[in-house]
Design a protein around this motif. Structure first.
Motif, PDB file in Angstrom:
ATOM      1  N   VAL A   1      -0.839  -8.603   9.829  1.00 27.13           N
ATOM      2  CA  VAL A   1       0.605  -8.556  10.027  1.00 27.13           C
ATOM      3  C   VAL A   1       1.148  -7.710   8.896  1.00 27.13           C
ATOM      4  O   VAL A   1       0.887  -7.990   7.721  1.00 27.13           O
ATOM      5  N   ALA A   2       1.882  -6.664   9.227  1.00 24.10           N
ATOM      6  CA  ALA A   2       2.384  -5.751   8.205  1.00 24.10           C
ATOM      7  C   ALA A   2       3.720  -5.167   8.611  1.00 24.10           C
ATOM      8  O   ALA A   2       4.135  -5.261   9.764  1.00 24.10           O
ATOM      9  N   VAL A   3       4.373  -4.560   7.639  1.00 27.13           N
ATOM     10  CA  VAL A   3       5.573  -3.768   7.862  1.00 27.13           C
ATOM     11  C   VAL A   3       5.260  -2.398   7.288  1.00 27.13           C
ATOM     12  O   VAL A   3       4.812  -2.285   6.144  1.00 27.13           O
TER      13      VAL A   3
ATOM     14  N   ALA B   1       3.222   0.510   3.178  1.00 30.83           N
ATOM     15  CA  ALA B   1       3.040  -0.667   4.037  1.00 30.83           C
ATOM     16  C   ALA B   1       3.088  -1.919   3.183  1.00 30.83           C
ATOM     17  O   ALA B   1       2.599  -1.921   2.053  1.00 30.83           O
ATOM     18  N   VAL B   2       3.696  -2.951   3.717  1.00 29.55           N
ATOM     19  CA  VAL B   2       3.639  -4.284   3.124  1.00 29.55           C
ATOM     20  C   VAL B   2       2.724  -5.086   4.039  1.00 29.55           C
ATOM     21  O   VAL B   2       3.041  -5.304   5.205  1.00 29.55           O
ATOM     22  N   SER B   3       1.577  -5.468   3.508  1.00 31.95           N
ATOM     23  CA  SER B   3       0.586  -6.221   4.263  1.00 31.95           C
ATOM     24  C   SER B   3       0.760  -7.702   3.929  1.00 31.95           C
ATOM     25  O   SER B   3       0.666  -8.091   2.771  1.00 31.95           O
ATOM     26  N   LEU B   4       1.036  -8.504   4.930  1.00 36.12           N
ATOM     27  CA  LEU B   4       1.349  -9.917   4.711  1.00 36.12           C
ATOM     28  C   LEU B   4       0.131 -10.807   4.914  1.00 36.12           C
ATOM     29  O   LEU B   4      -0.828 -10.437   5.596  1.00 36.12           O
TER      30      LEU B   4
ATOM     31  N   ASN C   1       0.845  -1.190   0.000  1.00 35.31           N
ATOM     32  CA  ASN C   1       0.000   0.000   0.000  1.00 35.31           C
ATOM     33  C   ASN C   1       0.875   1.232   0.000  1.00 35.31           C
ATOM     34  O   ASN C   1       1.836   1.322   0.766  1.00 35.31           O
ATOM     35  N   LEU C   2       0.535   2.189  -0.849  1.00 35.32           N
ATOM     36  CA  LEU C   2       1.220   3.479  -0.889  1.00 35.32           C
ATOM     37  C   LEU C   2       0.221   4.536  -0.447  1.00 35.32           C
ATOM     38  O   LEU C   2      -0.837   4.700  -1.064  1.00 35.32           O
ATOM     39  N   PHE C   3       0.542   5.239   0.628  1.00 37.03           N
ATOM     40  CA  PHE C   3      -0.366   6.190   1.251  1.00 37.03           C
ATOM     41  C   PHE C   3       0.006   7.625   0.895  1.00 37.03           C
ATOM     42  O   PHE C   3       1.171   7.911   0.592  1.00 37.03           O
ATOM     43  N   PRO C   4      -0.949   8.549   0.996  1.00 35.55           N
ATOM     44  CA  PRO C   4      -0.658   9.946   0.673  1.00 35.55           C
ATOM     45  C   PRO C   4       0.158  10.668   1.747  1.00 35.55           C
ATOM     46  O   PRO C   4       0.795  11.675   1.460  1.00 35.55           O
ATOM     47  N   ASN C   5       0.144  10.139   2.989  1.00 38.51           N
ATOM     48  CA  ASN C   5       0.862  10.813   4.074  1.00 38.51           C
ATOM     49  C   ASN C   5       1.064   9.847   5.249  1.00 38.51           C
ATOM     50  O   ASN C   5       0.410   8.811   5.326  1.00 38.51           O
ATOM     51  N   PRO C   6       1.968  10.195   6.170  1.00 40.54           N
ATOM     52  CA  PRO C   6       2.243   9.313   7.314  1.00 40.54           C
ATOM     53  C   PRO C   6       1.031   9.090   8.225  1.00 40.54           C
ATOM     54  O   PRO C   6       0.897   8.015   8.810  1.00 40.54           O
ATOM     55  N   GLU C   7       0.157  10.055   8.329  1.00 38.57           N
ATOM     56  CA  GLU C   7      -1.023   9.904   9.181  1.00 38.57           C
ATOM     57  C   GLU C   7      -1.923   8.787   8.668  1.00 38.57           C
ATOM     58  O   GLU C   7      -2.498   8.027   9.451  1.00 38.57           O
ATOM     59  N   ALA C   8      -2.060   8.686   7.346  1.00 37.26           N
ATOM     60  CA  ALA C   8      -2.887   7.630   6.758  1.00 37.26           C
ATOM     61  C   ALA C   8      -2.271   6.258   7.032  1.00 37.26           C
ATOM     62  O   ALA C   8      -3.001   5.286   7.265  1.00 37.26           O
ATOM     63  N   VAL C   9      -0.940   6.159   7.017  1.00 36.74           N
ATOM     64  CA  VAL C   9      -0.266   4.893   7.331  1.00 36.74           C
ATOM     65  C   VAL C   9      -0.578   4.497   8.768  1.00 36.74           C
ATOM     66  O   VAL C   9      -0.923   3.344   9.050  1.00 36.74           O
ATOM     67  N   LYS C  10      -0.462   5.445   9.687  1.00 37.19           N
ATOM     68  CA  LYS C  10      -0.706   5.148  11.107  1.00 37.19           C
ATOM     69  C   LYS C  10      -2.143   4.687  11.333  1.00 37.19           C
ATOM     70  O   LYS C  10      -2.379   3.722  12.063  1.00 37.19           O
ATOM     71  N   ALA C  11      -3.103   5.365  10.714  1.00 37.91           N
ATOM     72  CA  ALA C  11      -4.508   4.973  10.865  1.00 37.91           C
ATOM     73  C   ALA C  11      -4.736   3.577  10.299  1.00 37.91           C
ATOM     74  O   ALA C  11      -5.409   2.738  10.922  1.00 37.91           O
ATOM     75  N   TRP C  12      -4.179   3.314   9.121  1.00 41.17           N
ATOM     76  CA  TRP C  12      -4.323   2.001   8.495  1.00 41.17           C
ATOM     77  C   TRP C  12      -3.689   0.916   9.369  1.00 41.17           C
ATOM     78  O   TRP C  12      -4.252  -0.164   9.525  1.00 41.17           O
ATOM     79  N   ALA C  13      -2.503   1.173   9.918  1.00 39.08           N
ATOM     80  CA  ALA C  13      -1.805   0.186  10.743  1.00 39.08           C
ATOM     81  C   ALA C  13      -2.657  -0.198  11.954  1.00 39.08           C
ATOM     82  O   ALA C  13      -2.727  -1.381  12.317  1.00 39.08           O
TER      83      ALA C  13
END
Length: 173
Positions: free
Chosen positions: A134-136, A142-145, A113-125
């Motif tokens: 399980v993700a990195v 993010a790499v979602s496993l 997943n490629l997000f528009p900003n770090p906040e979106a990554v945190k919410a998704w995580a």
């Protein structure tokens, strides 16, 4: 009331699809990644893989797949996801792929997943962890496993720290 329930269910389904994240191969098939400038303390050192604290930025899903392949992982079936779900809602991109560190071993469906900003990554995580994912994660990626069964989840928990080390990311589980 019925409309609210339908909206909530639709949102949860969209989030679940996005949390599964996915794929590769699309218009942003750029394999370059920009790495942060070396700090004075590390300027004279070289390493085969980036340090997880470096927080590497990847411009494309292909760049992430290339980094994994360069580190010895087997990556296949890279393609843009047909159903971006949550990722489309937040302005990101979802890609499907498979990844494994063992030759000949079937890899479960995973995603980038490629997000528009770090906040979106945190919410998704947080959403992903809440659903047993399980993700990195990195700054805007993010790499979602795979977690489609006990075996897939156990394999993903084993792979996640290795992927985090290669990509300079953080394990989320």
């Amino acid at each position: 009331m019925r409309t609210a329930v339908v909206a909530v269910v639709s949102g949860v389904v969209g989030i679940a699809i996005g949390a599964a994240g996915w794929g590769l191969l699309g218009p942003d098939h750029d394999s370059t990644d920009s790495k942060p400038a070396a700090s004075p303390a590390s300027a004279g050192t070289t390493a085969a893989a980036p340090d997880a604290s470096a927080g590497h930025h990847y411009k494309s899903a292909q760049a992430i797949a290339d980094a994994l392949e360069a580190a010895g992982f087997t990556v296949s079936q890279l393609h843009k996801s047909a159903d971006a779900g949550y990722m489309g809602q937040v302005g990101g991109s979802a890609y499907d792929f498979t990844v494994t560190d063992k030759a000949g071993k079937p890899a479960g469906d995973s995603g980038i997943n490629l997000f528009p900003n770090p906040e979106a990554v945190k919410a998704w995580a947080e959403l992903s962890k809440g659903m047993g994912g399980v993700a990195v994660t990195g700054d805007t990626w993010a790499v979602s496993l795979a977690t489609s069964g006990d075996t897939a989840r156990a394999d993903s928990l084993r792979l996640a720290p290795k992927i985090a080390k290669v990509l300079g990311g953080e394990v989320q589980s």
